[in-house]
Design a protein around this motif. Structure first.
Motif, PDB file in Angstrom:
ATOM      1  N   ARG A  96       0.826  -1.209   0.000  1.00 25.10           N
ATOM      2  CA  ARG A  96       0.000   0.000   0.000  1.00 25.10           C
ATOM      3  C   ARG A  96       0.856   1.254   0.000  1.00 25.10           C
ATOM      4  N   ALA A  97       1.972   1.219   0.725  1.00 25.58           N
ATOM      5  CA  ALA A  97       2.870   2.373   0.748  1.00 25.58           C
ATOM      6  C   ALA A  97       3.502   2.595  -0.623  1.00 25.58           C
ATOM      7  N   VAL A  98       3.847   1.522  -1.313  1.00 23.48           N
ATOM      8  CA  VAL A  98       4.408   1.653  -2.661  1.00 23.48           C
ATOM      9  C   VAL A  98       3.388   2.289  -3.598  1.00 23.48           C
ATOM     10  N   GLN A  99       2.134   1.855  -3.511  1.00 20.98           N
ATOM     11  CA  GLN A  99       1.084   2.429  -4.354  1.00 20.98           C
ATOM     12  C   GLN A  99       0.904   3.920  -4.071  1.00 20.98           C
ATOM     13  N   ARG A 100       0.893   4.287  -2.810  1.00 21.93           N
ATOM     14  CA  ARG A 100       0.732   5.707  -2.459  1.00 21.93           C
ATOM     15  C   ARG A 100       1.879   6.538  -3.013  1.00 21.93           C
ATOM     16  N   ASN A 101       3.093   6.025  -2.941  1.00 19.47           N
ATOM     17  CA  ASN A 101       4.239   6.770  -3.446  1.00 19.47           C
ATOM     18  C   ASN A 101       4.174   6.942  -4.956  1.00 19.47           C
ATOM     19  N   LEU A 102       3.730   5.910  -5.659  1.00 15.65           N
ATOM     20  CA  LEU A 102       3.587   6.028  -7.113  1.00 15.65           C
ATOM     21  C   LEU A 102       2.567   7.104  -7.477  1.00 15.65           C
TER      22      LEU A 102
END
Length: 216
Positions: A96-102
């Motif tokens: 989820r953190a990776v998605q938010r950063n993208l």
């Protein structure tokens, strides 16, 4: 005769006196011993005072002479402004953190319908490319579907962590950016892998479609 008869008595008397004196000295309590000279006491007190002063720490909040203060590290200030990615190997908890950063780094710029189509196609393309599953659906990308190709990654250990679809310099060009994890044939599992699939829009007949471009 007189001298000879007196000598044993003198020796006996002397011996008794010495014995009595020794007993008397042994009977004196330890605490009643004569005090030490005043000079020695004063010098001892002075040495003790000086030692205590040397060992005492400096007052709190005042730096010791000859030492530098402890400034706040610059790295801690700058890192507060950087969006942190989860550490490698964290598993699905960090997806989820990776998605938010993208999404924060690359704001959406496509219609919602186009974005959904591109994400669906990009997911299928990546799975086919990594695991070999579904390559026949994309002959223009993977070539002859009848050719046996050993999958590079195990299907059971393949996972897409995050993905976005964005324009690629033109309304008729787009790119699907994927972050994924997988175990290769050698048994090495790695996450935060990155793959991009590029598409072009075709509007020859009927509704427009997005066509994936072959990998170069």
């Amino acid at each position: 005769m007189t001298t000879t008869s007196r000598s044993p008595r003198l020796l006996l008397l002397s011996t008794v006196l010495l014995a009595v004196t020794g007993i008397a000295l042994l009977g004196v309590p330890h605490g009643q011993e004569p005090p030490a000279p005043a000079t020695a006491t004063a010098s001892t007190a002075q040495v003790t005072t000086n030692s205590s002063s040397a060992a005492a720490p400096p007052p709190v909040g005042e730096p010791t002479a000859g030492t530098a203060g402890s400034p706040t590290p610059a790295a801690s200030t700058s890192s507060a402004n950087v969006s942190a990615l989860p550490p490698r190997g964290e598993g699905t908890a960090g997806d989820r953190a990776v998605q938010r950063n993208l999404e924060a780094a690359w704001p959406a710029d496509l219609p919602a319908g186009d974005e959904r189509k591109l994400l669906t196609a990009g997911r299928a393309l990546l799975r086919a490319d990594a695991t070999g599953v579904g390559r026949a659906q994309w002959p223009s990308v993977f070539g002859d579907s009848g050719q046996a190709v050993a999958p590079a990654f195990a299907t059971a250990r393949f996972r897409i962590q995050a993905m976005i679809a964005r324009r690629d310099g033109s309304p008729d060009r787009a790119v699907v950016h994927l972050v994924w994890a997988g175990m290769d044939r050698g048994g090495t599992f790695t996450d935060l892998r990155i793959t991009d699939w590029f598409f072009t829009r075709t509007t020859a007949k009927g509704p427009s479609t997005w066509t994936p471009q072959p990998r170069t």
